[in-house]
Design an enzyme around this catalytic site. Structure first.
Site, mmCIF file in Angstrom:
data_model
loop_
_atom_site.group_PDB
_atom_site.id
_atom_site.type_symbol
_atom_site.label_atom_id
_atom_site.label_comp_id
_atom_site.label_asym_id
_atom_site.label_seq_id
_atom_site.Cartn_x
_atom_site.Cartn_y
_atom_site.Cartn_z
ATOM 1 N N CYS A 50 0.873 -1.182 0.000
ATOM 2 C CA CYS A 50 0.000 0.000 0.000
ATOM 3 C C CYS A 50 0.900 1.218 0.000
ATOM 4 O O CYS A 50 1.708 1.399 0.920
ATOM 5 C CB CYS A 50 -0.895 -0.028 1.245
ATOM 6 S SG CYS A 50 -1.856 1.479 1.527
ATOM 7 N N ASN A 51 0.787 2.050 -1.016
ATOM 8 C CA ASN A 51 1.630 3.243 -1.109
ATOM 9 C C ASN A 51 1.362 4.206 0.037
ATOM 10 O O ASN A 51 2.284 4.794 0.599
ATOM 11 C CB ASN A 51 1.390 3.944 -2.451
ATOM 12 C CG ASN A 51 1.934 3.154 -3.625
ATOM 13 O OD1 ASN A 51 3.093 3.288 -3.997
ATOM 14 N ND2 ASN A 51 1.089 2.319 -4.210
ATOM 15 N N CYS A 104 -1.159 3.585 -6.707
ATOM 16 C CA CYS A 104 -1.929 2.951 -5.633
ATOM 17 C C CYS A 104 -2.108 1.499 -6.048
ATOM 18 O O CYS A 104 -2.371 1.222 -7.223
ATOM 19 C CB CYS A 104 -3.283 3.633 -5.453
ATOM 20 S SG CYS A 104 -4.462 2.735 -4.396
ATOM 21 N N THR A 105 -1.965 0.579 -5.106
ATOM 22 C CA THR A 105 -2.002 -0.832 -5.491
ATOM 23 C C THR A 105 -3.384 -1.292 -5.928
ATOM 24 O O THR A 105 -3.515 -2.362 -6.541
ATOM 25 C CB THR A 105 -1.481 -1.736 -4.361
ATOM 26 O OG1 THR A 105 -2.205 -1.466 -3.154
ATOM 27 C CG2 THR A 105 0.006 -1.494 -4.128
ATOM 28 N N HIS A 106 -4.416 -0.520 -5.650
ATOM 29 C CA HIS A 106 -5.741 -0.843 -6.196
ATOM 30 C C HIS A 106 -5.805 -0.580 -7.704
ATOM 31 O O HIS A 106 -6.567 -1.232 -8.429
ATOM 32 C CB HIS A 106 -6.830 0.005 -5.520
ATOM 33 C CG HIS A 106 -7.208 -0.436 -4.141
ATOM 34 N ND1 HIS A 106 -6.443 -0.150 -3.042
ATOM 35 C CD2 HIS A 106 -8.291 -1.121 -3.678
ATOM 36 C CE1 HIS A 106 -7.044 -0.639 -1.956
ATOM 37 N NE2 HIS A 106 -8.158 -1.233 -2.312
#
Length: 258
Positions: free
Chosen positions: A70-71, A182-184
């Site tokens: 998660c950034n 963002c990892t999403h």
């Protein structure tokens, strides 16, 4: 022992998926802070408290390394986490440096998609100021995208319309690379490939993060390679329905080959 991955929700599954591809003979744990997702619109102090509590829980499991997938959580908490825990902790940062390097010859600009909180943090600002000597990086906060992703709304006209609206202020002919900060956001790589001009490349930090994980475990002689890719899902509210959602999200990534 397992390699653990942590995120506020399902976004970090994009990093987990990359690790499972590169390390098929390791075992994994994925922990989502379902009580507090999303992080990107909350205060720095709140997020730090949430992350610390979750990592306390993860540290009680049989894990040999932790990836903060998660950034936002990385930018806020990783320095303190590394002081607190003995296990190696690997963080995320937006792939701005490789994006700039990809554009050196063309002179095109870089556009970073990220959460508002990531973009506010000094860690991000320092990263950009350190490597963007020509002022080629622009940033776009996309907080709603995390909410869409958490609902597994990925390929729909609603998403296409959302991106078109957010990109109105930008002359995309000037850009060579979009960074998914963002990892999403890698869940939307397929949609973005359809709506962005064909000359724009799309990058994220997953591969670089997993490469760093491999380096650290190799150095510590902890890449055992005796597992079979077993995966354990956990979440902060012990919601079985959310665990099923995480399983579905991983399957989605596998199906598209990302």
């Amino acid at each position: 022992m397992r390699i653990a991955f942590f995120d506020s929700g399902i976004g970090g599954i994009t990093v987990l998926h990359e690790a499972m591809k590169q390390l098929p003979h390791e075992d994994f744990l994925y922990f989502a802070d379902t009580l507090h997702v999303p992080y990107g619109t909350k205060s720095k102090e709140e997020v730090f408290t949430f992350v610390k509590k979750c990592v306390d829980t993860i540290s009680k499991e049989d894990v040999k390394a932790l990836v903060i997938a998660c950034n936002t959580a990385t930018s806020i908490a990783i320095a303190e986490l590394r002081k607190t825990y003995e296990m190696p902790i690997i963080g995320m940062e937006p792939a701005v440096k490789p994006a700039l390097e990809m554009n050196r010859s063309s002179g095109k600009r870089v556009l970073v998609f990220a959460t508002p909180l990531t973009l506010k943090q000094s860690k991000y600002r320092d990263l950009v100021s350190r490597i963007d000597d020509m002022g080629m990086v622009d940033s776009l906060p996309l907080p709603e995208l995390v909410d869409f992703c958490e609902q597994l709304i990925v390929e729909s006209q609603q998403i296409i319309d959302y991106f078109h609206t957010q990109l109105i202020p930008f002359d995309l002919s000037l850009y060579g690379t979009v960074v998914l900060g963002c990892t999403h956001y890698p869940f939307y790589r397929g949609v973005l490939k359809k709506i962005l001009p064909s000359h724009i490349q799309i990058v994220d930090g997953s591969a670089g993060t997993v490469n760093r994980l491999i380096q650290i475990l190799t150095h510590r002689d902890q890449l055992f390679g005796r597992g079979d890719g077993d995966l354990k899902f956990m979440c902060s509210n012990n919601d079985t329905a959310y665990i099923e959602k995480m399983e579905k999200a991983l399957k989605m990534l596998r199906n598209v080959g990302e």
